[in-house]
Design a protein around this motif. Structure first.
Motif, mmCIF file in Angstrom:
data_model
loop_
_atom_site.group_PDB
_atom_site.id
_atom_site.type_symbol
_atom_site.label_atom_id
_atom_site.label_comp_id
_atom_site.label_asym_id
_atom_site.label_seq_id
_atom_site.Cartn_x
_atom_site.Cartn_y
_atom_site.Cartn_z
ATOM 1 N N ARG A 64 0.590 -1.365 -0.050
ATOM 2 C CA ARG A 64 -0.456 -0.250 0.210
ATOM 3 C C ARG A 64 0.721 1.544 -0.235
ATOM 4 O O ARG A 64 2.689 0.912 0.061
ATOM 5 C CB ARG A 64 -0.950 0.341 0.835
ATOM 6 N N LEU A 65 0.119 1.977 -0.529
ATOM 7 C CA LEU A 65 0.823 3.793 -0.453
ATOM 8 C C LEU A 65 -0.261 3.933 0.235
ATOM 9 O O LEU A 65 -1.270 4.608 -0.143
ATOM 10 C CB LEU A 65 1.524 4.803 -1.635
ATOM 11 N N LEU A 66 0.087 4.474 1.918
ATOM 12 C CA LEU A 66 -0.678 5.432 2.649
ATOM 13 C C LEU A 66 -0.175 6.522 2.379
ATOM 14 O O LEU A 66 0.835 7.458 2.546
ATOM 15 C CB LEU A 66 -0.375 5.026 4.621
ATOM 16 N N VAL A 67 -1.216 7.430 1.979
ATOM 17 C CA VAL A 67 -0.890 9.107 1.480
ATOM 18 C C VAL A 67 -2.555 10.161 2.347
ATOM 19 O O VAL A 67 -2.969 9.362 3.101
ATOM 20 C CB VAL A 67 -1.837 9.509 0.086
ATOM 21 N N GLY A 68 -1.538 10.493 3.424
ATOM 22 C CA GLY A 68 -2.213 11.625 4.281
ATOM 23 C C GLY A 68 -3.012 13.182 3.388
ATOM 24 O O GLY A 68 -2.620 13.919 2.600
ATOM 25 N N HIS A 69 -3.945 13.155 3.399
ATOM 26 C CA HIS A 69 -4.652 14.068 3.225
ATOM 27 C C HIS A 69 -5.754 15.288 3.530
ATOM 28 O O HIS A 69 -5.307 14.807 4.913
ATOM 29 C CB HIS A 69 -6.051 14.270 1.999
ATOM 30 N N GLY A 123 6.438 9.428 9.188
ATOM 31 C CA GLY A 123 7.066 7.669 9.277
ATOM 32 C C GLY A 123 6.086 7.305 8.701
ATOM 33 O O GLY A 123 5.108 6.419 8.390
ATOM 34 N N LYS A 124 4.716 7.399 9.819
ATOM 35 C CA LYS A 124 3.364 6.545 9.528
ATOM 36 C C LYS A 124 2.443 6.890 8.728
ATOM 37 O O LYS A 124 2.142 6.182 7.674
ATOM 38 C CB LYS A 124 2.514 7.609 10.439
ATOM 39 N N LEU A 125 2.728 8.687 7.923
ATOM 40 C CA LEU A 125 1.925 8.704 6.639
ATOM 41 C C LEU A 125 3.051 8.672 5.603
ATOM 42 O O LEU A 125 3.697 9.159 5.704
ATOM 43 C CB LEU A 125 1.598 10.581 6.394
ATOM 44 N N GLU A 126 3.622 7.950 4.287
ATOM 45 C CA GLU A 126 4.371 7.668 3.464
ATOM 46 C C GLU A 126 4.534 8.676 2.870
ATOM 47 O O GLU A 126 5.556 9.077 2.538
ATOM 48 C CB GLU A 126 4.403 6.228 3.073
ATOM 49 N N ALA A 127 3.546 9.318 2.138
ATOM 50 C CA ALA A 127 3.584 10.349 1.707
ATOM 51 C C ALA A 127 2.284 11.243 1.966
ATOM 52 O O ALA A 127 1.577 10.810 2.368
ATOM 53 C CB ALA A 127 3.337 10.359 0.174
#
Length: 316
Positions: A64-69, A123-127
């Motif tokens: 997965r790529l975990l992305v923050g918004h 590091g929780k959010l990868e991007a």
């Protein structure tokens, strides 16, 4: 997930759902219509094995790529769809394209603006894909892969006597609003300082965490102008019809074109594949299709850069 302010939700609901027959088409300033339904039928990209292989094992391990918004609700960047649950917008679409190229499942986490930085730092959010401007101070902690020009806009009521805001003297003595902790706040404070140094009246600055609250203040006369991201403002002006734009500015100040970028923890190894994924979708045309879909085609960049010059450091 934070709920979108009622005013913005009503504006969003009036926009077009390309495949949603219950909504009414609204044309944006770029001449496109907007689908605000939960079924976004996003534009997708193909995995590129050579780029996917560069993703750090610790990030790729779960597929997965975990992305923050940010959940503050700001069409067309990121906001809730008509179902009041699904988070949509140009930022989610671009993150999806990048995840596709990396061969990862795009997953999102919605939080406050401040917690996006906390999450990326831990590091929780990868991007993070959330209209984040490259700044020299942020580059101390984070890496950036650019994907859009950073334009800011001055918004006033449609019947306001203000016709132009282009220089510091234009805001002397005005009641203005800006988001706290943003690059536009720094520009506004620099302008206000210049006015004070020149013997002009200071601006009366108000802060609102939510764009919807700033809009209510603007329309009720509590503030005379709002300074914020051009995409939000342009969308609101096009849909709402009761405000206008009286000036734009680079998000990095007068001497540098600001750039919006995907943000990740510094030296975690992800910025290079993010950059190469963005350049892949820029070249294959899917990137431009996403921007055009949300009426932001004029904010496209020809090439993604890693950690370019950013908004200068604040003094003191």
């Amino acid at each position: 997930m934070r709920r979108i302010p009622v005013l913005l939700l009503l504006l969003a609901l009036s926009a077009c759902g390309t495949n949603e027959p219950t909504t009414t088409p609204v044309t944006t300033t770029a001449g496109s219509t907007v689908n605000t339904g939960p079924d976004q039928q996003r534009i997708r990209a193909q995995k590129v094995d050579a780029i996917a292989a560069q993703v750090p094992p610790a990030i790729a391990a779960d597929g997965r790529l975990l992305v923050g918004h940010s959940g503050e609700g700001a069409p067309p960047l990121g906001f809730l769809a008509d179902d009041d649950t699904t988070y949509i917008g140009v930022e989610t679409d671009l993150a999806q394209l990048v995840a596709d190229v990396l061969g990862l499942e795009y997953t999102s986490e919605i939080s406050s603006w401040e917690n996006l930085f906390v999450g990326a730092k831990s590091g929780k959010l990868e991007a993070v894909f959330n209209n984040v401007t490259v700044t020299e101070e942020r580059k101390d902690v984070y890496d950036f892969a650019t994907y859009r020009v950073d334009q800011l806009a001055w918004q006033v009521a449609a019947d306001s006597p203000i016709t132009t805001i282009a220089k510091p003297a234009d805001i002397a003595g005005l009641k203005v609003s800006v988001g706290s902790g943003t690059n536009q706040e720094k520009i506004l404070l620099d302008w206000d300082k210049a006015n004070k140094d020149a013997g002009l009246k200071p601006a009366e600055i108000s802060y609102y965490n939510l764009y919807g609250d700033a809009l209510l203040a603007l329309k009720s006369g509590r503030i005379q102008a709002y300074f914020g991201p051009n995409p939000n403002v342009a969308y609101n002006v096009a849909v709402g019809k009761d405000t206008k734009i009286v000036g734009t500015a680079s998000g990095a100040g007068p001497d540098l074109q600001g750039l919006i970028a995907a943000m990740t923890l510094k030296d975690n190894g992800l910025v290079k594949p993010l950059n190469e994924a963005l350049n892949t979708v820029i070249k294959d045309g899917s990137y431009q299709k996403v921007l055009d879909r949300w009426g932001l085609g004029n904010e496209a960049i020809p090439e993604s850069q890693i950690n370019p010059p950013g908004l200068p450091r604040q003094e003191g």
